[in-house]
Write an enzyme that holds these catalytic residues in place. Structure first.
Site, mmCIF file in Angstrom:
data_model
loop_
_atom_site.group_PDB
_atom_site.id
_atom_site.type_symbol
_atom_site.label_atom_id
_atom_site.label_comp_id
_atom_site.label_asym_id
_atom_site.label_seq_id
_atom_site.Cartn_x
_atom_site.Cartn_y
_atom_site.Cartn_z
ATOM 1 C CG ASP A 1 -1.886 1.075 1.347
ATOM 2 O OD1 ASP A 1 -1.673 2.119 0.699
ATOM 3 O OD2 ASP A 1 -2.880 0.907 2.076
ATOM 4 C CG HIS A 2 3.091 4.110 -3.157
ATOM 5 N ND1 HIS A 2 4.013 4.650 -2.283
ATOM 6 C CD2 HIS A 2 3.661 4.191 -4.386
ATOM 7 C CE1 HIS A 2 5.082 5.041 -2.955
ATOM 8 N NE2 HIS A 2 4.900 4.777 -4.229
ATOM 9 N NE ARG A 3 -4.099 3.850 1.360
ATOM 10 C CZ ARG A 3 -5.259 3.377 1.799
ATOM 11 N NH1 ARG A 3 -6.301 4.177 1.889
ATOM 12 N NH2 ARG A 3 -5.389 2.126 2.139
#
Ligand code: COA
Length: 560
Positions: free
Chosen positions: A532-534
């Site tokens: 998850d790039h967040r």
């Protein structure tokens, strides 16, 4: 300094009404008569002013609370000399707001139109007794000529500085003419509309006194002057004086019915641009807002905040074409089959996760030549135990070690916060006849390879038999999806939210690897880590993969 409890004053039948706006907060300095909250019934809204000047020490109400006369709104530290003479200095004094909307004897008025009107001739509906709500501006016309209205249906909205209310029709009928326009000032007795075909339509409770002289008489040819029944909420209160610069100035202007309409649709009124009189929000403004959101022209702030979760869950995908409807039978024979329950549930979850999470997948390879040899040897040694050690069990242990080294992979997003977990529950995707499930090995950090292998076999059997319970599938920190027994090279696993990463594994194959002098046959395991790039960035993901692969390449590293 005296502490004063400011209470809701006598507001007549405006009882048990909801707070729709809180206009001050703790720490605010308020003037006497400054509005503190706005309350709203079905048909009217009004602001409740402060009895004293001072500093708000504590708010005792919140949005949505129901209040009546006597409800404590807040505790005020009264300004010097501002406290009511009767207010005891030490304890909070219960003081009703002095500028309290005086209550008009509205009950009788509420029933202003009594007897059903027998005739079907035109009826002139007038503004009923509305107390000190006098000489107020018409801010909204809720009907037009030709409309069929029911008795009690709101005809216009009037507004003073501090409150707005809708004036309902005394009768059912068809609007023949509108006698007021936006901006007109009206008072008790002002004719609003002429209705036709209103036979027997007298609306208000029959027993009530009649306010307008003609109301009780059968209406013949001439328009009867009939007072509209009192505003439904009987919120016919004398309104407190206008407080210039009160916080309400910034609030969206909309009548109670529009507010209710907006609330029902979940429309944030603050984000709707009013096209009505003096920027007032009309029903069509709310409808247009909804239309715009649905067709992708707009996003509410809430949607932006949770987007695209909202889009995913609420089905609004701005700009996307509708799903194609195809008559497949036109092209050849077909049959239809319902999706399994698991497919429906997992499909909805996968879809949400795919849409909501900004996925990135890093691919790598792990050299498992020695580990596979060790695994085969272990299984030979323990043939009689009945427990088959699988590659997946080693990967679960490697995942625990990697999660310990990279704690942001053992996390979940909660709003603006990251929840970092100090436990290590690892899920593994299991293929079942009915679809994909992800049972979880709890506390994998505390278990050895044999125990993990055994639990995995048990859980996989339970999964195939459709016997997994919720406890078997919840609490995971990180998942592994292994297609190794099937084949393939790499894939893009979908993160199993609220986890933030998942390791996908495909079939290991012997590949030639250059050792500096010659190519050597090595058993290479393809890894596909989605993250998850967040929460995670690319460098961390690459490091995670490298570390994970290094553990599988030399499992002794796990104890370092
Ligand atoms: N490379 C090569 N062979 C592999 C392998 C890999 N990465 N992983 C497993 N194998 C082999 C095993 O050694 C075994 O061989 P063997 O019978 O000769 O010993 C065979 O494949 C079958 O392994 P399996 O029994 O499936 O064990 P597992 O531990 O690998 O997997 C499950 C167990 C429950 C995960 C597996 O049965 C399953 O359901 N996999 C599918 C998961 C899935 O659908 N993921 C996709 C999600 S999008």
């Amino acid at each position: 300094m005296a502490l004063i409890e400011v209470k809701v004053p006598d507001i007549g039948d405006f009882d048990e009404v909801a707070i729709i706006e809180v206009l001050v907060k703790a720490g605010d300095t308020v003037k006497a008569e400054q509005s503190l909250i706005t309350v709203e019934s079905d048909k009217a809204s009004m602001e409740i002013p402060s009895s004293h000047a001072g500093v708000v020490k504590e708010l005792k109400v919140a949005l949505g609370d129901k209040v009546s006369e006597g409800s404590v709104v807040l505790v005020l530290e009264a300004a010097e000399g501002a406290a009511s003479a009767s207010a005891p200095a030490a304890a909070p004094a219960a003081v009703a707001a002095p500028a309290a909307p005086a209550v008009v004897a509205s009950a009788p008025v509420a029933a202003a139109v009594a007897a059903p009107v027998a005739a079907s001739g035109p009826i002139e509906v007038v503004v009923p007794e509305i107390g000190d709500f006098d000489e107020v501006a018409v801010i909204e016309l809720l009907v037009k000529v030709g409309d069929t209205v029911k008795a009690e249906q709101s005809l216009i909205t009037v507004e003073s500085d501090k409150a707005s209310m809708e004036i309902p029709s005394s009768h059912a009928g068809v609007v023949k003419s509108l006698l007021v326009k936006l901006g007109d000032k009206v008072a008790k007795g002002t004719p609003i509309v002429v209705l036709e075909g209103a036979a027997g339509a007298g609306a208000a409770p029959a027993a009530a006194p009649v306010a307008a002289p003609a109301a009780s008489a059968p209406v013949a040819a001439a328009p009867a002057v009939v007072a509209a029944p009192a505003v439904a909420a009987s919120a016919v209160a004398t309104l407190p004086a206008h407080q210039p610069g009160s916080p309400s100035a910034a609030l969206p202007h909309a009548s109670p019915s529009i507010r209710k309409f907006a609330r029902e649709l979940g429309v944030p009124l603050a984000e709707v641009k009013g096209s009505g009189f003096k920027g007032r929000i009309t029903q069509s403004d709310v409808q247009n807002f909804v239309r715009n959101v649905m067709t992708g022209g707009l996003q509410t702030s809430a949607q932006q905040a949770k987007a695209p979760a909202a889009a995913a869950s609420e089905g609004a995908f701005p700009g996307l074409l509708p799903w194609p409807k195809v008559d497949f039978a036109k092209f050849g024979p077909i049959e239809r089959k319902d999706l399994s329950r698991i497919k429906k549930i997992s499909g909805a979850n996968l879809h949400r996760n795919w849409v909501v999470i900004p996925h990135v997948t890093n691919h790598d390879d792990a050299d498992i030549t020695e580990l596979e040899a060790f695994r085969v040897q272990l299984n030979k040694e323990n043939e009689k135990s009945g427990v088959k050690v699988t590659m997946l069990a080693f990967m679960i242990k490697a995942a625990v070690a990697a999660l310990k080294k990279f704690p942001e992979f053992n996390a979940s997003l909660d709003g603006d916060q990251l929840v970092l977990k100090n436990y290590f529950h690892i899920g593994f995707a299991a293929d079942t006849p009915n679809g994909l499930v992800v049972p979880v090995i709890k506390d994998a950090d505390k278990k050895g390879i044999f125990q993990i292998s055994q639990e995995m076999a048990e859980l996989a059997k339970k999964a195939r038999d459709g016997k997994l319970g919720p406890a078997d599938m919840t609490g995971g920190c990180f998942s592994i999806s292994s297609l190794g027994g099937i084949g393939g090279k790499y894939f893009t696993p979908i993160i199993n939210a609220p986890e933030v990463a998942i390791m996908g594994v495909c079939k290991s194959t012997i590949e030639p690897k250059w050792d500096g002098k010659a190519f050597q046959p090595r058993l290479m395991l393809p890894l596909s880590l989605s993250w998850d790039h967040r929460v995670i960035d690319g460098a961390a993901a690459a490091r995670f993969n490298v570390y994970f692969a290094s553990l599988l390449a030399d499992f002794r590293r796990i104890v370092l």
